[in-house]
Design a protein around this motif. Structure first.
Motif, PDB file in Angstrom:
ATOM      1  N   GLU A 108       0.809  -0.877  -0.266  1.00 53.35           N
ATOM      2  CA  GLU A 108      -0.490   0.073   0.282  1.00 53.35           C
ATOM      3  C   GLU A 108       0.802   1.422   0.050  1.00 53.35           C
ATOM      4  O   GLU A 108       1.360   1.665   0.933  1.00 53.35           O
ATOM      5  N   GLN A 109       1.129   1.950  -0.493  1.00 57.46           N
ATOM      6  CA  GLN A 109       1.544   3.203  -1.531  1.00 57.46           C
ATOM      7  C   GLN A 109       2.943   3.229  -0.639  1.00 57.46           C
ATOM      8  O   GLN A 109       3.602   3.822  -0.368  1.00 57.46           O
ATOM      9  N   GLY A 110       4.043   1.802  -1.340  1.00 61.16           N
ATOM     10  CA  GLY A 110       5.504   1.889  -0.374  1.00 61.16           C
ATOM     11  C   GLY A 110       5.228   1.026   0.261  1.00 61.16           C
ATOM     12  O   GLY A 110       6.418   0.872   1.192  1.00 61.16           O
ATOM     13  N   LYS A 111       4.374   1.282   1.351  1.00 62.31           N
ATOM     14  CA  LYS A 111       3.961   0.079   2.808  1.00 62.31           C
ATOM     15  C   LYS A 111       3.643  -0.733   2.564  1.00 62.31           C
ATOM     16  O   LYS A 111       2.654  -1.254   1.508  1.00 62.31           O
ATOM     17  N   THR A 112       3.635  -1.858   3.613  1.00 63.39           N
ATOM     18  CA  THR A 112       3.406  -2.519   3.867  1.00 63.39           C
ATOM     19  C   THR A 112       1.924  -3.067   5.094  1.00 63.39           C
ATOM     20  O   THR A 112       2.246  -2.391   6.348  1.00 63.39           O
ATOM     21  N   LYS A 113       0.577  -3.264   4.175  1.00 62.04           N
ATOM     22  CA  LYS A 113      -0.190  -4.005   5.188  1.00 62.04           C
ATOM     23  C   LYS A 113       0.041  -5.363   5.641  1.00 62.04           C
ATOM     24  O   LYS A 113       0.038  -6.275   4.373  1.00 62.04           O
ATOM     25  N   LEU A 114       0.331  -5.830   6.393  1.00 63.02           N
ATOM     26  CA  LEU A 114      -0.452  -7.074   7.093  1.00 63.02           C
ATOM     27  C   LEU A 114      -0.895  -7.357   8.212  1.00 63.02           C
ATOM     28  O   LEU A 114      -1.541  -6.837   8.861  1.00 63.02           O
ATOM     29  N   GLY A 115      -1.466  -9.150   7.678  1.00 64.19           N
ATOM     30  CA  GLY A 115      -2.507  -8.984   8.222  1.00 64.19           C
ATOM     31  C   GLY A 115      -1.864 -10.901   9.165  1.00 64.19           C
ATOM     32  O   GLY A 115      -1.544 -11.412   8.503  1.00 64.19           O
TER      33      GLY A 115
END
Length: 163
Positions: A108-115
């Protein structure tokens, strides 16, 4: 069974987060799981689906109790390994007690969403009232385990110098 789920956004690239969490699981797991001071391969030579590991664990303190399973070792089996998408593993402390951790990764926009989803399986047959009392106290605490894992991973990743 008792499940919990949490999400966290990490200010690192998808590849960096997946590599830290999954590809380098053997060396990094103790960095984000303080209850596990050591871990080693018992099958295979790399982290992939089917790999088994042995870990030494300190009895976890969850809320007002310290949980002891009569052993300080447990086995981890990698269930899923899809680079930059999914990583899951099951750890078994004693034959009747296990938990599964499922992690999903998204950029997400150069970041990471971790579930993170944590599924705890309690023994169907237990001996001794003390174990039942401990588990009854434990249930509300395990509902927050996914968030604890997410927070610990985020903290470890923020401290880490990644390529």
């Amino acid at each position: 069974m008792n499940d919990s789920e949490a999400f966290v956004t990490i200010s690192k690239s998808l590849e960096q987060v997946f590599n830290f969490v999954a590809t380098d699981f053997l060396s990094n797991y103790p960095k984000w799981n303080s209850d596990t001071p050591s871990i080693e391969l018992i099958s295979g030579t790399t982290i992939e689906k089917g790999t088994k590991l042995a870990a030494k664990v300190s009895p976890p303190e969850i809320g007002p109790i310290t949980l002891s399973f009569g052993t300080d070792k447990f086995e981890i089996e990698i269930l899923e390994y899809e680079p930059n998408k999914v990583f899951s593993y099951k750890f078994t402390i004693v034959p009747s007690h296990s938990a599964t951790i499922y992690m999903s990764f998204a950029s997400e926009q150069g970041k990471t969403k971790l579930g993170i989803k944590h599924s705890q399986e309690f023994p169907s047959t237990m001996r001794g009232l003390s174990i039942i009392k401990q588990l009854l106290k434990l249930v509300p605490q395990t509902e927050r385990l996914s968030q604890k894992i997410a927070d610990d991973l985020q903290e470890a990743l923020e401290k880490e110098e990644l390529d």
